[in-house]
Scaffold this active site. Structure first.
Site, short mmCIF file in Angstrom:
data_model
loop_
_atom_site.label_atom_id
_atom_site.label_comp_id
_atom_site.label_asym_id
_atom_site.label_seq_id
_atom_site.Cartn_x
_atom_site.Cartn_y
_atom_site.Cartn_z
N ASP A 140 10.82 -3.70 -3.55
CA ASP A 140 9.36 -3.67 -3.52
C ASP A 140 8.88 -5.12 -3.60
O ASP A 140 9.65 -6.04 -3.86
CB ASP A 140 8.77 -2.80 -4.63
CG ASP A 140 7.36 -2.32 -4.24
OD1 ASP A 140 6.78 -2.89 -3.29
OD2 ASP A 140 6.84 -1.40 -4.88
C1 BGC Z 1 3.79 -1.50 -3.16
C2 BGC Z 1 4.57 -0.84 -2.05
C3 BGC Z 1 4.14 -1.40 -0.71
C4 BGC Z 1 4.35 -2.90 -0.73
C5 BGC Z 1 4.00 -3.56 0.58
C6 BGC Z 1 3.85 -3.02 -3.06
O1 BGC Z 1 2.97 -3.63 -3.96
O2 BGC Z 1 4.30 -1.07 -4.40
O3 BGC Z 1 4.41 0.55 -2.11
O4 BGC Z 1 4.86 -0.80 0.32
O5 BGC Z 1 3.54 -3.46 -1.75
O6 BGC Z 1 2.65 -3.61 0.79
#
Ligand code: BGC
Length: 747
Positions: free
Chosen positions: A289
């Protein structure tokens, strides 16, 4: 003349210089594995590490990606494998052109959070889950995938398949709610929808099951928080939707921000290596993530990015989203003998495999076609589908005196509340920010389309988080002039979503006071609640005769709500998450374990498991939702009273539409293993059918029960079935069981 020469030249070139694939076609076809291995053999360690590196394009569809200055240069040097937040045929083509300047010309992957639609916004996933309609859920993902793929995107960071039992957690809006069985079916439908007929097709994007794992159980509902969970709950409740995503062919996984029992998911080899890539045989790749590799330092799990990269690569995190831990440390880790190059090869292999599957080595620009993009986005049939999913996602919570549906003969309707004319809030938190020039249908507009001769009055009354009652008088006046009042209340689009946890999930601001003031006019009041999560609204639930939960419904929100209010569509949604009476009851969910002192009823607290200051039951239970008609359940029959371990039992009953209008019912099958070790929940959803019935029509509904439906994980995490009595419960909600019986499972 020229015209004649060109075909000749092409034939001559193709005869004299057959391409690599043509040469091979004459012998044996080259498998993707062979192609990947051949490419890896040519790569330097730095180029391999580049493939594991992902940057953001600064969330701007048109502008340059220059905030960190050097991203394009790094792409040209082969130091970037993927970009997120780079979208649009033109922009993705430009970035891909930079990648084509790298030594090995390895194409970039473009990822984007396409969570509930791309150009056409669909209802938030929690709302779609309320439809209990797997076909429309799959279709919504199919359309989102088709639009995204036409806009240069290869990969969506969806579906989020985290089970969530805590409505304080803002990300409940992104998932399918609290139930493992429903959540697993929806996970599968969404993966199938995004990936369509398979990677390589021009309308398919890679799905990404996230967030692995247990992110939805953040303590206190606070985003990014720790998760402390028994091994059994992890396997029984939280992992199955991920397994369903693997089985449905999900191309990728994303790990999660939380620690699980003290080990950050990003550095958790039990989750990523043993379970996902080991036991489940997942062949795709895992992306971290955002920044989560580096965040292991803040967790207190790694002392610096060097150590964090070491932990993460060993734990099976293949791609580093935005933390730069891999690009800055992996080469040194290899040189220092801490990380074997084989480990890096494994991660690279997984990523390159997907790039080959997507056809990017044949044509890196195949998804970046401006003409196709123009033709595909925002098609009328996509908008029609969005309206269909939206109306099916609406849940009717209360309808006393049949205030709804509204008559077309009303002289006037007052539309009151902060969300009546709102568009942006209908779009929800994760809409891709395309919508500016697009048409979003507000409630007001949707009502205008269908109101005919009825006059529509409007007053805002208050804003979402207002403390001032200055607008009340105007709203009361509008109500007094109208035959019926429809109020649009709820959350602003950014009150549920990532980092949007709320300790207080009551209807925000003074909205409930406005509802009281309008109710005092004595006019019939319908309250629409628009939000990304279950909210608490006890006064409204007790006093207002008609309540409709509309969530955030996307581009076609206003039309879909008007369809339901006017009875063009008879609501059929059922809650995918329990609605509490108070935050103090959270976590609250329907499939809890019995205690040794279960309360006999909601009032029973005499040395019983309950609360002395409140009922223990939820405000609205999982599976609950009304219709403009009523359904009768009768004639439960079991094909046998005993079932052998390898046999099946069929449960059948009659479902009748006992009202005057056609409608759909979601008939739900719950089971309880009466005596089990360890103990099992008081009921668990094991099957359901959504059935359309004309007025007066009856149908026989059957469910088949097999060993799988009776199995669970024991304390040793073995998937077992224990003989004994099983209770069957059937009804239109987890708390409205209409038919019950039992059977015995025998050895
Ligand atoms: C979120 C993810 C997301 C990623 C990209 C993160 O902060 O937890 O779910 O896909 O950002 O935007």
């Amino acid at each position: 003349m020229i015209k004649k020469i060109i075909p000749f030249l092409i034939v001559a070139i193709s005869l004299s210089a057959p391409s690599y694939s043509q040469k091979k076609a004459a012998t044996t076809p080259v498998s993707i594995d062979e192609k990947v291995n051949a490419l890896i053999a040519k790569m330097t360690l730095e180029e391999k590490i580049g493939q594991l590196n992902q940057y953001t394009g600064d969330r701007d569809a048109t502008g340059p990606i220059t905030t960190s200055g050097d991203k394009v240069d790094q792409i040209k040097q082969g130091k970037v494998g993927s970009m997120l937040n780079v979208r649009g045929a033109k922009f993705t083509r430009e970035m891909q052109q930079a990648a084509m300047q790298s030594r090995l010309k390895i194409p970039l992957l473009f990822g984007q959070d396409v969570i509930h639609g791309y150009r056409v916004t669909f209802p938030i996933p929690l709302a779609e889950a309320a439809s209990w309609d797997l076909d429309v859920i799959e279709k919504s993902a199919r359309i989102a995938g088709t639009e995204a793929a036409a806009s240069g995107i290869h990969w969506t960071f969806a579906p989020m398949v985290d089970i969530a039992r805590d409505p304080r957690w803002g990300r409940v809006m992104e998932g399918a709610g609290e139930d493992t069985y429903l959540g697993s079916l929806i996970a599968k439908a969404r993966v199938k929808g995004f990936q369509g007929k398979g990677l390589g097709n021009l309308d398919a994007v890679m799905a990404c099951a996230k967030h692995f794992a247990a992110y939805g159980a953040a303590i206190g509902g606070r985003d990014y928080n720790s998760v402390d969970m028994s091994e059994r709950t992890l396997w029984q409740v939280y992992l199955p939707p991920f397994k369903a995503a693997v089985d449905a062919g999900a191309a990728t996984f994303m790990n999660s921000f939380n620690d699980l029992n003290g080990i950050p998911a990003t550095g958790n080899s039990y989750l990523q290596r043993d379970i996902l890539k080991g036991k489940w045989g997942f062949k795709g790749f895992v992306v971290s993530d955002w920044g989560s590799i580096g965040e292991m330092i803040q967790h207190g799990y790694a002392k610096d990015n060097y150590e964090a990269a070491d932990v993460a690569i060993h734990a099976g995190s293949d791609m580093d989203m935005e933390s730069r831990s891999y690009i800055n440390n992996l080469a040194k880790l290899v040189k220092d003998g801490k990380v074997k190059e084989d480990l890096i090869d494994d991660a690279v292999r997984r990523i390159l495999y997907k790039k080959f599957e997507l056809g990017l080595f044949d044509d890196p620009y195949r998804f970046s076609d401006g003409q196709r993009e123009k033709k595909t986005l925002n098609k009328p049939e996509f908008l029609a589908a969005a309206r269909d999913v939206a109306k099916k996602s609406i849940v009717l919570l209360k309808n006393e005196n049949q205030i709804l549906p509204l008559s077309k003969d009303l002289k006037s309707i007052a539309l009151i509340g902060p969300l009546v004319k709102s568009e942006k809030d209908m779009q929800g938190f994760w809409s891709v920010d395309w919508g500016k020039e697009d048409h979003l249908v507000s409630l007001f507009e949707g009502m205008q389309q269908q109101a005919g001769k009825t006059q529509l009055l409007y007053a805002k009354g208050c804003d979402i988080s207002d403390t001032s009652k200055a607008g009340f008088a105007e709203a009361i006046k509008a109500a007094q002039q109208a035959d019926v009042v429809v109020m649009a209340m709820g959350e602003k689009y950014d009150m549920s979503g990532e980092a949007k946890s709320r300790a207080n999930i009551h209807l925000p601001g003074i909205q409930e006071e406005l509802i009281k003031a309008i109710q005092e006019t004595g006019k019939p009041v319908v309250v629409l609640l628009m939000a990304g999560r279950p909210m608490v609204f006890n006064w409204t639930a007790d006093h207002i005769p008609a309540i409709v939960y509309t969530w955030w419904l996307g581009s076609q929100a206003g039309n879909a709500i008007a369809d339901v209010l006017y009875g063009q569509y008879n609501p059929s949604g059922k809650l995918p998450m329990t609605f509490p009476r108070s935050e103090g009851q959270i976590p609250i969910y329907y499939n809890y374990l019995s205690t040794g002192r279960p309360a006999k009823d909601d009032q029973d607290t005499h040395y019983r498991s309950g609360y002395i200051d409140m009922q223990k039951s939820p405000r609205y239970a999982f599976g609950y939702g009304l219709s403009y008609t009523t359904f009768e359940y009768s004639g439960l029959k079991l094909s046998a009273a005993k079932m052998g371990l390898n046999e099946q039992i069929t449960v059948s009953f009659t479902l009748k539409n006992a009202g005057n209008v056609a409608g759909e019912e979601v008939a739900q099958l719950y089971l309880r293993d009466v005596v089990a070790r360890p103990v099992q929940p008081v009921k668990e959803l094991k099957d359901f059918q959504k059935v359309m019935l004309k007025p007066g029509e009856s149908k026989t509904i059957s469910f088949t029960i097999d060993k799988e439906k009776l199995s669970f994980y024991n304390e040793k995490i073995e998937w077992v079935t224990q003989p004994g009595e099983f209770r069957i419960m059937i009804g239109g909600s987890s708390d409205a069981i209409r038919l019950e019986d039992s059977f015995n499972l025998v050895d």
